[in-house]
Design a protein around this motif. Structure first.
Motif, PDB file in Angstrom:
ATOM      1  N   ASP A 138       0.802 -49.586  44.269  1.00  0.00           N
ATOM      2  CA  ASP A 138      -0.258 -50.570  44.057  1.00  0.00           C
ATOM      3  C   ASP A 138       0.083 -51.951  44.616  1.00  0.00           C
ATOM      4  O   ASP A 138      -0.671 -52.909  44.432  1.00  0.00           O
ATOM      5  CB  ASP A 138      -0.598 -50.672  42.567  1.00  0.00           C
ATOM      6  N   GLY A 139       1.221 -52.074  45.285  1.00  0.00           N
ATOM      7  CA  GLY A 139       1.589 -53.329  45.912  1.00  0.00           C
ATOM      8  C   GLY A 139       2.416 -54.265  45.051  1.00  0.00           C
ATOM      9  O   GLY A 139       2.837 -55.329  45.518  1.00  0.00           O
ATOM     10  N   THR A 140       2.667 -53.899  43.804  1.00  0.00           N
ATOM     11  CA  THR A 140       3.501 -54.736  42.940  1.00  0.00           C
ATOM     12  C   THR A 140       4.977 -54.527  43.255  1.00  0.00           C
ATOM     13  O   THR A 140       5.378 -53.483  43.780  1.00  0.00           O
ATOM     14  CB  THR A 140       3.242 -54.424  41.458  1.00  0.00           C
ATOM     15  N   SER A 141       5.780 -55.524  42.914  1.00  0.00           N
ATOM     16  CA  SER A 141       7.206 -55.463  43.220  1.00  0.00           C
ATOM     17  C   SER A 141       7.915 -54.431  42.345  1.00  0.00           C
ATOM     18  O   SER A 141       7.634 -54.296  41.153  1.00  0.00           O
ATOM     19  CB  SER A 141       7.837 -56.835  42.993  1.00  0.00           C
ATOM     20  N   ARG A 142       8.871 -53.709  42.939  1.00  0.00           N
ATOM     21  CA  ARG A 142       9.687 -52.741  42.203  1.00  0.00           C
ATOM     22  C   ARG A 142      10.938 -53.391  41.621  1.00  0.00           C
ATOM     23  O   ARG A 142      11.702 -52.730  40.920  1.00  0.00           O
ATOM     24  CB  ARG A 142      10.073 -51.575  43.117  1.00  0.00           C
ATOM     25  N   GLY A 143      11.136 -54.660  41.931  1.00  0.00           N
ATOM     26  CA  GLY A 143      12.256 -55.385  41.339  1.00  0.00           C
ATOM     27  C   GLY A 143      13.539 -55.275  42.136  1.00  0.00           C
ATOM     28  O   GLY A 143      13.568 -54.778  43.268  1.00  0.00           O
ATOM     29  N   TYR A 144      14.633 -55.737  41.529  1.00  0.00           N
ATOM     30  CA  TYR A 144      15.932 -55.820  42.198  1.00  0.00           C
ATOM     31  C   TYR A 144      16.988 -55.056  41.405  1.00  0.00           C
ATOM     32  O   TYR A 144      16.906 -54.912  40.189  1.00  0.00           O
ATOM     33  CB  TYR A 144      16.374 -57.275  42.325  1.00  0.00           C
ATOM     34  N   LYS A 145      18.005 -54.609  42.129  1.00  0.00           N
ATOM     35  CA  LYS A 145      19.214 -54.056  41.529  1.00  0.00           C
ATOM     36  C   LYS A 145      20.412 -54.579  42.314  1.00  0.00           C
ATOM     37  O   LYS A 145      20.309 -54.872  43.508  1.00  0.00           O
ATOM     38  CB  LYS A 145      19.219 -52.523  41.578  1.00  0.00           C
ATOM     39  N   LYS A 146      21.539 -54.718  41.638  1.00  0.00           N
ATOM     40  CA  LYS A 146      22.786 -54.964  42.349  1.00  0.00           C
ATOM     41  C   LYS A 146      23.628 -53.705  42.254  1.00  0.00           C
ATOM     42  O   LYS A 146      23.597 -52.973  41.245  1.00  0.00           O
ATOM     43  CB  LYS A 146      23.513 -56.193  41.825  1.00  0.00           C
ATOM     44  N   ILE A 147      24.388 -53.448  43.334  1.00  0.00           N
ATOM     45  CA  ILE A 147      25.069 -52.160  43.496  1.00  0.00           C
ATOM     46  C   ILE A 147      26.490 -52.396  43.983  1.00  0.00           C
ATOM     47  O   ILE A 147      26.746 -53.270  44.814  1.00  0.00           O
ATOM     48  CB  ILE A 147      24.327 -51.284  44.528  1.00  0.00           C
ATOM     49  N   LEU A 164      20.097 -57.787  37.954  1.00  0.00           N
ATOM     50  CA  LEU A 164      20.821 -58.956  38.436  1.00  0.00           C
ATOM     51  C   LEU A 164      21.461 -59.763  37.312  1.00  0.00           C
ATOM     52  O   LEU A 164      22.437 -60.491  37.536  1.00  0.00           O
ATOM     53  CB  LEU A 164      19.891 -59.850  39.264  1.00  0.00           C
ATOM     54  N   ASP A 165      20.923 -59.629  36.083  1.00  0.00           N
ATOM     55  CA  ASP A 165      21.492 -60.349  34.941  1.00  0.00           C
ATOM     56  C   ASP A 165      22.537 -59.520  34.199  1.00  0.00           C
ATOM     57  O   ASP A 165      22.923 -59.850  33.074  1.00  0.00           O
ATOM     58  CB  ASP A 165      20.380 -60.793  33.988  1.00  0.00           C
ATOM     59  N   ASN A 166      22.980 -58.407  34.832  1.00  0.00           N
ATOM     60  CA  ASN A 166      23.998 -57.501  34.289  1.00  0.00           C
ATOM     61  C   ASN A 166      23.491 -56.575  33.189  1.00  0.00           C
ATOM     62  O   ASN A 166      24.282 -55.819  32.609  1.00  0.00           O
ATOM     63  CB  ASN A 166      25.230 -58.273  33.781  1.00  0.00           C
ATOM     64  N   SER A 167      22.229 -56.625  32.882  1.00  0.00           N
ATOM     65  CA  SER A 167      21.685 -55.691  31.889  1.00  0.00           C
ATOM     66  C   SER A 167      21.515 -54.308  32.528  1.00  0.00           C
ATOM     67  O   SER A 167      21.409 -54.170  33.750  1.00  0.00           O
ATOM     68  CB  SER A 167      20.342 -56.183  31.359  1.00  0.00           C
TER      69      SER A 167
END
Length: 321
Positions: A138-147, A164-167
């Motif tokens: 739908d065009g909304t953001s899937r967000g971020y992850k750190k790896i 990104l906040d370590n959660s």
């Protein structure tokens, strides 16, 4: 008698030099018509077999995030280019440190394939990667992850990832399976997901993917809709814009230059008119396909719309040579 036999063997050997493509005589197949349902929002990835003229499998494009090369000695990891994912490499960055997405330098996998360039490159244990997971259907953001890539060996990959906040920190192991090109992983389900079928069962993938404009600094990457190949299993493509589809025969094979680039068919067999707000297929572009079994086919697109005028339904003619 032995000398005569040796002479014929010698003639047979030199008649097939290594630059030539020996092709056995056989009867051409029938012209078949196939239409692929990618959906009008381009949400589907479709894996297709040329020899069987069937769809082997399909999936929704945003059901995975990373794919891990699955052969024993491999170490390549690719991102989901169909969702316009992008990744940033932070060298010598402690994984637990907080990260801002401001002013990050983003990278994308080269659509030509892993032999050209991958965004992750050769990962180091001291590197933290920031993944922009791209967009939902739908065009909304899937967000971020750190790896963080903890280890790679002949049997598996071990990675750590978190928000990104370590959660929601997770540590997972992805086991290789040589029957597949890749094993696919989803951050949403925290699990392996079935995407690509067995590597010896398909030739072409109809999908959106991220195309790179190397010399364009303003728009270096763009989401396109097209066809990628099973290049890791020797599917190769030649392009013919001179001869008519009906006139191409097996005797012409040796005159073509074949490419093993993943995007050798790509997306520009059609163009978009901003004036008419519609796509036009370039049916005079013919693609010669060498499939996973070494058989040759010719193919050209004849439509991009279904019977009710919805885009996202590429239609083509295909014939075994």
């Amino acid at each position: 008698m032995k000398k005569i036999g040796f002479f014929y063997l010698f003639i047979l050997f030199i008649s097939c030099e290594k630059n030539e493509i020996p092709v056995a005589k056989h009867t051409m197949g029938e012209i078949l018509v196939q239409q692929i349902n990618m959906s009008s929002d381009y949400s589907k990835q479709i894996f297709y077999s040329t020899s069987e003229n069937i769809i082997v499998s399909s999936n929704t494009k945003d059901t995975w995030d990373l794919a891990f090369r699955s052969s024993e000695n491999s170490s390549e990891i690719i991102i989901n280019s169909s969702t316009f994912s992008q990744i940033c490499e932070l060298e010598d960055h402690p994984f637990e440190d907080m990260i801002s997405t401001t002013n990050l330098l983003w990278k994308w996998d080269n659509p030509q394939g892993i032999y050209t360039e991958t965004a992750l490159g050769i990962p180091k244990k001291t590197t933290t990667f920031v993944l922009d997971r791209g967009y939902n259907i739908d065009g909304t953001s899937r967000g971020y992850k750190k790896i963080k890539i903890d280890s790679i060996n002949n049997n598996s990959y071990i990675i750590t990832y978190a928000n990104l906040d370590n959660s929601e920190t997770q540590n997972v192991s992805i086991t290789k399976d040589s029957l597949f090109n890749y094993k696919y992983f989803s951050f949403t389900s925290n699990n392996i997901v079935n995407i690509e079928p067995k590597k010896n069962s398909w030739d072409l993938a109809f999908t959106q993917y991220t195309h790179l404009f190397i010399n364009d600094t303003e728009t270096p990457a763009y989401l396109v809709t097209g066809v990628l190949t099973n290049y890791l299993n020797n599917v190769m493509i030649a392009k013919d814009t001179i001869n008519a589809f009906d006139s191409i025969t097996i005797e012409m094979i040796e005159s073509y230059v074949f490419s093993q680039h993943q995007d050798a068919i790509g997306y520009n067999w059609k163009y978009y008119s901003f004036e008419s707000q519609s796509y036009t297929v370039l049916s005079d572009i013919n693609y010669i396909i060498k499939d996973i079994s070494g058989r040759y086919f010719k193919m050209h697109f004849i439509d991009f719309y279904n019977d009710v005028g919805e885009k996202g339904y590429p239609k083509f003619e295909i014939q075994e040579l």
